[in-house]
Scaffold this motif. Structure first.
Motif, PDB file in Angstrom:
ATOM      1  N   PRO A  73       7.089  -8.053 -12.286  1.00  0.00           N
ATOM      2  CA  PRO A  73       7.407  -6.855 -11.492  1.00  0.00           C
ATOM      3  C   PRO A  73       6.212  -5.946 -11.301  1.00  0.00           C
ATOM      4  O   PRO A  73       6.096  -5.286 -10.261  1.00  0.00           O
ATOM      5  CB  PRO A  73       8.491  -6.161 -12.312  1.00  0.00           C
ATOM      6  N   GLN A  74       5.319  -5.921 -12.256  1.00  0.00           N
ATOM      7  CA  GLN A  74       4.142  -5.059 -12.110  1.00  0.00           C
ATOM      8  C   GLN A  74       3.265  -5.524 -10.958  1.00  0.00           C
ATOM      9  O   GLN A  74       2.755  -4.707 -10.181  1.00  0.00           O
ATOM     10  CB  GLN A  74       3.353  -5.035 -13.416  1.00  0.00           C
ATOM     11  N   SER A  75       3.119  -6.856 -10.860  1.00  0.00           N
ATOM     12  CA  SER A  75       2.299  -7.347  -9.749  1.00  0.00           C
ATOM     13  C   SER A  75       3.036  -7.170  -8.426  1.00  0.00           C
ATOM     14  O   SER A  75       2.429  -6.853  -7.404  1.00  0.00           O
ATOM     15  CB  SER A  75       1.930  -8.809  -9.969  1.00  0.00           C
ATOM     16  N   LEU A  76       4.362  -7.350  -8.459  1.00  0.00           N
ATOM     17  CA  LEU A  76       5.124  -7.152  -7.218  1.00  0.00           C
ATOM     18  C   LEU A  76       5.010  -5.711  -6.749  1.00  0.00           C
ATOM     19  O   LEU A  76       4.819  -5.437  -5.557  1.00  0.00           O
ATOM     20  CB  LEU A  76       6.597  -7.480  -7.441  1.00  0.00           C
ATOM     21  N   VAL A  77       5.101  -4.784  -7.693  1.00  0.00           N
ATOM     22  CA  VAL A  77       5.109  -3.386  -7.307  1.00  0.00           C
ATOM     23  C   VAL A  77       3.749  -2.973  -6.747  1.00  0.00           C
ATOM     24  O   VAL A  77       3.675  -2.183  -5.798  1.00  0.00           O
ATOM     25  CB  VAL A  77       5.582  -2.518  -8.483  1.00  0.00           C
ATOM     26  N   LEU A  78       2.686  -3.577  -7.268  1.00  0.00           N
ATOM     27  CA  LEU A  78       1.350  -3.291  -6.717  1.00  0.00           C
ATOM     28  C   LEU A  78       1.291  -3.674  -5.244  1.00  0.00           C
ATOM     29  O   LEU A  78       0.835  -2.886  -4.400  1.00  0.00           O
ATOM     30  CB  LEU A  78       0.296  -4.075  -7.489  1.00  0.00           C
ATOM     31  N   THR A  79       1.758  -4.887  -4.948  1.00  0.00           N
ATOM     32  CA  THR A  79       1.750  -5.343  -3.560  1.00  0.00           C
ATOM     33  C   THR A  79       2.619  -4.442  -2.698  1.00  0.00           C
ATOM     34  O   THR A  79       2.231  -4.060  -1.586  1.00  0.00           O
ATOM     35  CB  THR A  79       2.277  -6.785  -3.497  1.00  0.00           C
ATOM     36  N   ALA A  80       3.797  -4.090  -3.237  1.00  0.00           N
ATOM     37  CA  ALA A  80       4.713  -3.263  -2.450  1.00  0.00           C
ATOM     38  C   ALA A  80       4.109  -1.894  -2.176  1.00  0.00           C
ATOM     39  O   ALA A  80       4.260  -1.350  -1.084  1.00  0.00           O
ATOM     40  CB  ALA A  80       6.048  -3.125  -3.171  1.00  0.00           C
ATOM     41  N   ILE A  81       3.393  -1.337  -3.153  1.00  0.00           N
ATOM     42  CA  ILE A  81       2.763  -0.027  -2.955  1.00  0.00           C
ATOM     43  C   ILE A  81       1.734  -0.109  -1.835  1.00  0.00           C
ATOM     44  O   ILE A  81       1.703   0.728  -0.923  1.00  0.00           O
ATOM     45  CB  ILE A  81       2.095   0.461  -4.263  1.00  0.00           C
ATOM     46  N   VAL A  82       0.895  -1.148  -1.903  1.00  0.00           N
ATOM     47  CA  VAL A  82      -0.171  -1.274  -0.906  1.00  0.00           C
ATOM     48  C   VAL A  82       0.426  -1.401   0.490  1.00  0.00           C
ATOM     49  O   VAL A  82       0.025  -0.712   1.439  1.00  0.00           O
ATOM     50  CB  VAL A  82      -1.060  -2.489  -1.240  1.00  0.00           C
ATOM     51  N   ILE A  83       1.438  -2.286   0.612  1.00  0.00           N
ATOM     52  CA  ILE A  83       2.033  -2.514   1.928  1.00  0.00           C
ATOM     53  C   ILE A  83       2.743  -1.248   2.417  1.00  0.00           C
ATOM     54  O   ILE A  83       2.609  -0.843   3.577  1.00  0.00           O
ATOM     55  CB  ILE A  83       2.995  -3.711   1.875  1.00  0.00           C
ATOM     56  N   GLY A  84       3.466  -0.595   1.498  1.00  0.00           N
ATOM     57  CA  GLY A  84       4.172   0.621   1.893  1.00  0.00           C
ATOM     58  C   GLY A  84       3.216   1.709   2.334  1.00  0.00           C
ATOM     59  O   GLY A  84       3.454   2.392   3.325  1.00  0.00           O
ATOM     60  N   PHE A  85       2.118   1.826   1.626  1.00  0.00           N
ATOM     61  CA  PHE A  85       1.096   2.819   1.971  1.00  0.00           C
ATOM     62  C   PHE A  85       0.554   2.558   3.373  1.00  0.00           C
ATOM     63  O   PHE A  85       0.463   3.467   4.207  1.00  0.00           O
ATOM     64  CB  PHE A  85      -0.016   2.746   0.928  1.00  0.00           C
ATOM     65  N   ALA A  86       0.216   1.298   3.631  1.00  0.00           N
ATOM     66  CA  ALA A  86      -0.386   0.955   4.920  1.00  0.00           C
ATOM     67  C   ALA A  86       0.591   1.215   6.066  1.00  0.00           C
ATOM     68  O   ALA A  86       0.227   1.810   7.092  1.00  0.00           O
ATOM     69  CB  ALA A  86      -0.815  -0.507   4.927  1.00  0.00           C
ATOM     70  N   THR A  87       1.851   0.785   5.890  1.00  0.00           N
ATOM     71  CA  THR A  87       2.790   0.957   6.998  1.00  0.00           C
ATOM     72  C   THR A  87       3.132   2.426   7.205  1.00  0.00           C
ATOM     73  O   THR A  87       3.325   2.858   8.345  1.00  0.00           O
ATOM     74  CB  THR A  87       4.066   0.137   6.763  1.00  0.00           C
ATOM     75  N   THR A  88       3.173   3.207   6.120  1.00  0.00           N
ATOM     76  CA  THR A  88       3.448   4.632   6.291  1.00  0.00           C
ATOM     77  C   THR A  88       2.293   5.305   7.024  1.00  0.00           C
ATOM     78  O   THR A  88       2.519   6.155   7.902  1.00  0.00           O
ATOM     79  CB  THR A  88       3.675   5.300   4.928  1.00  0.00           C
ATOM     80  N   ALA A  89       1.061   4.903   6.699  1.00  0.00           N
ATOM     81  CA  ALA A  89      -0.093   5.461   7.399  1.00  0.00           C
ATOM     82  C   ALA A  89      -0.011   5.139   8.885  1.00  0.00           C
ATOM     83  O   ALA A  89      -0.274   5.995   9.748  1.00  0.00           O
ATOM     84  CB  ALA A  89      -1.379   4.912   6.803  1.00  0.00           C
ATOM     85  N   LEU A  90       0.393   3.889   9.184  1.00  0.00           N
ATOM     86  CA  LEU A  90       0.504   3.479  10.588  1.00  0.00           C
ATOM     87  C   LEU A  90       1.575   4.308  11.308  1.00  0.00           C
ATOM     88  O   LEU A  90       1.390   4.744  12.452  1.00  0.00           O
ATOM     89  CB  LEU A  90       0.893   2.006  10.606  1.00  0.00           C
ATOM     90  N   PHE A  91       2.669   4.540  10.576  1.00  0.00           N
ATOM     91  CA  PHE A  91       3.753   5.315  11.166  1.00  0.00           C
ATOM     92  C   PHE A  91       3.295   6.738  11.457  1.00  0.00           C
ATOM     93  O   PHE A  91       3.666   7.315  12.485  1.00  0.00           O
ATOM     94  CB  PHE A  91       4.949   5.305  10.207  1.00  0.00           C
TER      95      PHE A  91
END
Lengths: 114, 542
Positions: A73-91
């Motif tokens: 879960p720690q590695s999953l959450v890292l990926t999810a944070i990065v992706i969420g950050f990028a898409t929120t920035a795009l939004f």
């Protein structure tokens, strides 16, 4: 600790959903950010909550969940944070474009007439 | 050929990735080079997909272990009949869209080509991956690229519908992650084959949690698969996007359907015990409702791009309903229908702009609601005399292309849309113990949606080609004509060679019915021995 974390996740998700349903774009983007925080904490809690157990295998101890925490879960959450950050920035960029094109921050680009 | 095999499977992911990187680096004025690379890479993707198709047809399920890690621990790419069918479809539609874009759309804004390739990377990866978290990552890649492509060309309608589209998809991604986390909490693994393998071991008290996670995941997929009531974002976003982008987006609703089909047949197959066919009723009801409302939308829309968008919704409804009835024959027919519907809807999206160019060359663009007929909409005596007027070749070609794609979309003979509909109808009617009530509803709605799309398309055709069109010969560029010709030729080839494709679809449905084959292929794929293990002397110091 479980109750506290559950409450935190619940409050974050609840306020996130409320904000997403608001008519202003800034509220929507904040709501989405809060929701993604809630989701990230939720993923993290799926690795079972323990204190002082790193996901590192030490020689001499058997490598099972008695002695270590689940690193997945720690590695999953890292990926999810990065992706969420990028898409929120795009939004955010799209949001600014919409603000510039329509002159209002309403999600439909039309100011409510009182 | 066989020596190429495991490595060939990574090509549909690597090829767009490398091309996107190269396209990003080529900046400035070298537009022609970029166009060439984009079209060549997309075409090469189609060739790779065709090679994979030949491989899979003889060899069954092929597995690629990324970085040589054994299956439940590492990330796997799995090419079975279903994935490769989707890859070929991606190759066909994207080649058409890439060609079409070279006529002008690619220069409507910056970074069209890299975004296009990233979209292909996401699509191909989502169809190939055998791991749920990687499915999420590829979903995000294709969505992030689609946000950029949807906004390509800018303008207020695009930005507004794009904003709604992004917000909906960000919410869907959150749902996807929640479902994923719950599923991981129950199963302790995210490899699809491993989850399906361990499903009988789930204790009874965790079954509710398992079902909840599957349902949350399904909601995330169904938002992408455009099921009612989660599809309000689709029509504005697709109609606002540029023609080649809209054609490419037709594939994206199919990703949602693919994910549901893949997970549902793996997890809740007949041998899943108490969980067998979990949620089938919801898929069926949702599909039928989507089909009904999509058909109503079809007959209610005047503008051609709205007709195309509603035909995408109607076909999404057909696919989900066919899946929800859990009959192998119906799934096979649905797969054939999927190929035909995707090709025809993207052909129609490509045609929209050209058709408008033929009619509205002289007048102003259509007003927004566009329900009242315009003054010059009838053919009175005081209009131009029809007899003796020279009929431009480009208009004739455009009309023929429109007729062909209308036949494909509406499912009229002799093209493949008709064959797909016949296959669906006969599969729905051919159930033991009489036709169920749901099957009757599906049959009625299928026929009705055919009628409605015929009405809508005939009306659009009359409006654009007979009453108002024909005054200006539209200027057709070779790339645009070629792209549309490719899509329609694919539809015609599908009609002529319907039998082998249908046989392939039937075999695909049969393998989906028996998920053991897929599970065993993934879990028994062995890591290759490294050079040190193969040559023990090399590992030792001299």
């Amino acid at each position: 600790m479980e109750v506290l974390l559950a409450l935190v996740i619940g409050v974050l998700a609840g306020s996130g959903i409320w904000l997403v349903l608001r008519p202003r774009t800034f509220q929507v983007v904040l709501g989405l950010a809060l929701l993604s925080y809630a989701v990230n904490l939720f993923i993290f809690s799926m690795g079972s909550l323990v204190i002082d157990k790193p996901p590192l295998v030490v020689p001499g101890l058997p490598a099972n969940l008695e002695h270590y925490t689940d690193p997945m879960p720690q590695s999953l959450v890292l990926t999810a944070i990065v992706i969420g950050f990028a898409t929120t920035a795009l939004f955010l960029v799209v949001l600014l474009a919409a603000r510039g094109l329509s002159g209002t921050d309403h999600v439909d680009g039309e100011q409510d007439t009182p | 050929m066989t020596t190429l095999m495991p490595a060939l499977m990574i090509a549909p992911v690597l090829l767009p990735l490398v091309s996107a990187a190269v396209l990003l680096l080529i900046g400035g004025k070298r537009g022609r080079l970029r166009s060439l690379i984009n079209v060549a890479a997309t075409g090469a993707g189609l060739i790779v997909a065709a090679l994979l198709l030949r491989e899979v047809e003889s060899g069954g399920v092929a597995v690629y272990l990324a970085s040589n890690w054994q299956a439940p621990f590492g990330i796997v790419l799995v090419a079975d009949r279903l994935s490769v069918l989707m890859l070929v479809l991606v190759g066909l539609v994207s080649t058409g869209a890439a060609l079409y874009a070279e006529a002008g759309w690619s220069r409507a804004g910056s970074y069209f080509h890299p975004l296009f390739q990233m979209q292909l990377l996401g699509l191909n990866g989502a169809f190939l991956t055998g791991d749920l978290f990687n499915l999420f990552v590829f979903f995000e890649v294709l969505l992030a690229a689609s946000y950029g492509l949807q906004l390509h060309g800018s303008g207020w309608t695009r930005v507004r519908s794009g904003m709604h589209y992004i917000a909906v998809n960000l919410l869907a991604s959150s749902l996807f992650l929640i479902g994923l986390a719950v599923l991981y909490g129950v199963m302790g693994t995210l490899s699809m084959a491993d989850i399906a393998d361990k499903l009988p071991l789930v204790p009874e008290r965790d079954r509710g949690l398992l079902h909840a996670s599957a349902a949350i995941l399904a909601v995330a997929f169904l938002i992408k698969g455009a099921i009612w009531p989660l599809n309000a974002w689709l029509v504005p976003a697709y109609t606002a996007a540029g023609a080649p982008v809209a054609a490419l987006f037709v594939l994206m609703t199919k990703v949602g359907f693919y994910a549901v089909l893949r997970l549902w047949t793996l997890l809740f197959s007949a041998d899943a015990g108490a969980s067998a066919y979990f949620g089938g009723g919801v898929l069926l009801a949702g599909g039928l409702l989507t089909l009904a409302l999509g058909s109503a939308g079809l007959v209610a829309s005047i503008r051609l791009e709205r007709i195309a968008a509603f035909s995408v919704i109607a076909s999404a409804g057909v696919l989900m309903a066919a899946l929800g009835m859990h009959s192998t024959a119906l799934v096979a027919a649905a797969l054939f229908y999927l190929v035909s519907a995707t090709l025809s809807a993207s052909a129609l999206f490509l045609l929209v702009e050209l058709v408008r160019r033929s009619g509205a060359g002289s007048s102003a663009p259509d007003p927004e609601p566009d329900t009242t007929p315009e003054e010059d909409d009838n053919l009175d005596d005081d209009q131009l005399p029809l007899i003796g007027r020279v009929f431009p070749v480009s208009l004739a070609l455009l009309g023929l292309a429109f007729i062909a794609s209308a036949l494909l979309v509406a499912g009229l003979p002799p093209l493949s849309g008709f064959l797909a509909k016949v296959a669906l109808l006969s599969a729905a009617a051919d159930t033991e113990g009489g036709i169920s009530r749901a099957a009757w509803v599906l049959i009625a709605l299928l026929l009705l949606s055919g009628l409605f799309s015929t009405i809508a398309l005939a009306r659009a055709g009359i409006r654009h080609f007979w009453s108002r069109g024909g005054q200006v010969a539209p200027h057709l560029r070779a790339a645009e004509g070629g792209a549309i010709a490719l899509m329609i030729a694919a539809g015609c080839v599908l009609s002529v060679f319907a039998e082998p494709v249908m046989r392939y679809a039937a075999a695909t449905a049969a393998t989906l019915e028996a998920p053991r084959l897929y599970i065993d292929a993934v879990l028994q794929a062995h890591a290759r021995p490294g050079p040190a293990a193969a040559d023990p002397s090399g590992a030792l110091p001299p």
